[in-house]
Design a protein around this motif. Structure first.
Motif, short mmCIF file in Angstrom:
data_model
loop_
_atom_site.label_atom_id
_atom_site.label_comp_id
_atom_site.label_asym_id
_atom_site.label_seq_id
_atom_site.Cartn_x
_atom_site.Cartn_y
_atom_site.Cartn_z
N UNK A 182 39.63 17.18 128.20
CA UNK A 182 40.78 16.18 128.09
C UNK A 182 40.98 14.89 128.35
N UNK A 183 41.51 13.88 127.50
CA UNK A 183 41.58 12.67 127.69
C UNK A 183 42.37 12.09 128.66
N UNK A 184 41.83 11.00 129.12
CA UNK A 184 42.79 10.13 129.96
C UNK A 184 43.77 9.34 129.68
N UNK A 185 44.93 9.58 129.97
CA UNK A 185 46.00 8.55 129.71
C UNK A 185 46.34 7.75 131.06
N UNK A 186 46.62 6.37 130.74
CA UNK A 186 46.77 5.34 131.69
C UNK A 186 48.23 4.89 131.72
N UNK A 187 48.80 4.66 132.60
CA UNK A 187 50.13 3.98 132.65
C UNK A 187 50.28 2.84 133.59
N UNK A 188 51.19 1.91 133.16
CA UNK A 188 51.30 0.77 134.15
C UNK A 188 52.72 0.94 134.78
N UNK A 189 52.92 0.93 136.15
CA UNK A 189 53.90 1.21 136.88
C UNK A 189 53.78 0.29 138.00
N UNK A 190 54.70 0.73 138.99
CA UNK A 190 54.66 0.05 140.31
C UNK A 190 54.68 1.22 141.42
N UNK A 191 54.32 0.55 142.75
CA UNK A 191 54.27 1.55 144.07
C UNK A 191 55.38 2.63 144.27
N UNK A 192 56.72 2.33 143.53
CA UNK A 192 57.62 3.44 143.62
C UNK A 192 57.31 4.68 142.82
N UNK A 193 56.38 4.63 142.02
CA UNK A 193 56.10 6.05 141.28
C UNK A 193 55.63 6.99 142.20
N UNK A 194 56.21 8.16 141.93
CA UNK A 194 56.23 9.31 143.18
C UNK A 194 54.66 9.64 143.11
N UNK A 195 53.97 9.82 141.73
CA UNK A 195 52.66 10.45 141.84
C UNK A 195 51.66 9.53 142.61
N UNK A 196 51.96 8.08 142.36
CA UNK A 196 51.20 6.93 143.16
C UNK A 196 51.27 7.17 144.82
N UNK A 197 52.57 7.34 145.14
CA UNK A 197 52.49 7.87 146.64
C UNK A 197 52.00 9.28 146.92
N UNK A 198 51.77 10.07 146.12
CA UNK A 198 51.12 11.14 146.64
C UNK A 198 49.48 10.96 146.48
N UNK A 199 48.82 10.54 145.47
CA UNK A 199 47.61 9.93 145.43
C UNK A 199 47.27 9.09 146.85
N UNK A 200 48.09 8.12 147.05
CA UNK A 200 47.65 7.24 148.15
C UNK A 200 47.59 8.02 149.64
#
Length: 156
Positions: free
Chosen positions: A1-19
């Motif tokens: 499966x390919x990797x898809x990148x998105x630009x966002x900010x630290x309010x992104x819920x998935x970012x908080x989970x990975x952090x």
């Protein structure tokens, strides 16, 4: 499966989970030094975050913030353990570098700990060079600082 990148900010819920996963990993790796690093590496209010997705699953992230008039500082790099070895971190860094260039900055700087050999190897592989420790990492023997120069796209 390919990797898809998105630009966002630290309010992104998935970012908080990975952090959260990153912070747990660093607490183990850094041991008694973990509180020092945790105080420096807050994820709130980061305007430049790159998320990596495999399908609908967030599998990696990285962020950056202005360090100086010429540099952005790479922060909060993480790839989920089950997704490592797929080049995700390299893709995230490449996107952060592209974004840095688009914003007109000339280099990226970053810090990693001596207990993160995978990160150290990645940064060398991607052309980062060791520098004297900067800012809060000056004199910290468990920190390694790096930088990578490039021509900003706005100057082309």
């Amino acid at each position: 499966m390919s990797i898809r990148l998105i630009r966002t900010d630290s309010s992104h819920p998935a970012f908080a989970e990975l952090v959260k996963l990153l912070d747990r990993d660093l607490a183990i790796r850094d041991g008694e030094d973990a509180p020092f690093y945790a105080a420096i590496n807050k994820a709130a209010m980061l305007r430049h975050v790159v998320m990596a997705y495999e399908g609908d699953l967030a599998v990696g992230c990285g962020a950056m913030k202005a360090f100086s008039n010429e540099a952005m500082e790479v922060k909060r790099m993480f790839t989920a353990p089950e997704s490592r070895g797929k080049g995700i971190a390299s893709k995230v860094i490449a996107e952060l570098e592209q974004w840095t260039r688009e914003l007109g900055y000339k280099k990226c700087v970053l810090e990693t700990g001596i207990n993160q050999p995978e990160a150290i190897a990645l940064y060398f592989k991607l052309g980062y060079e060791r520098t004297p420790n900067y800012g809060p990492y000056e004199g910290v023997e468990t920190s390694l600082c790096f930088e990578k120069h490039f021509v900003p796209l706005l100057n082309l």
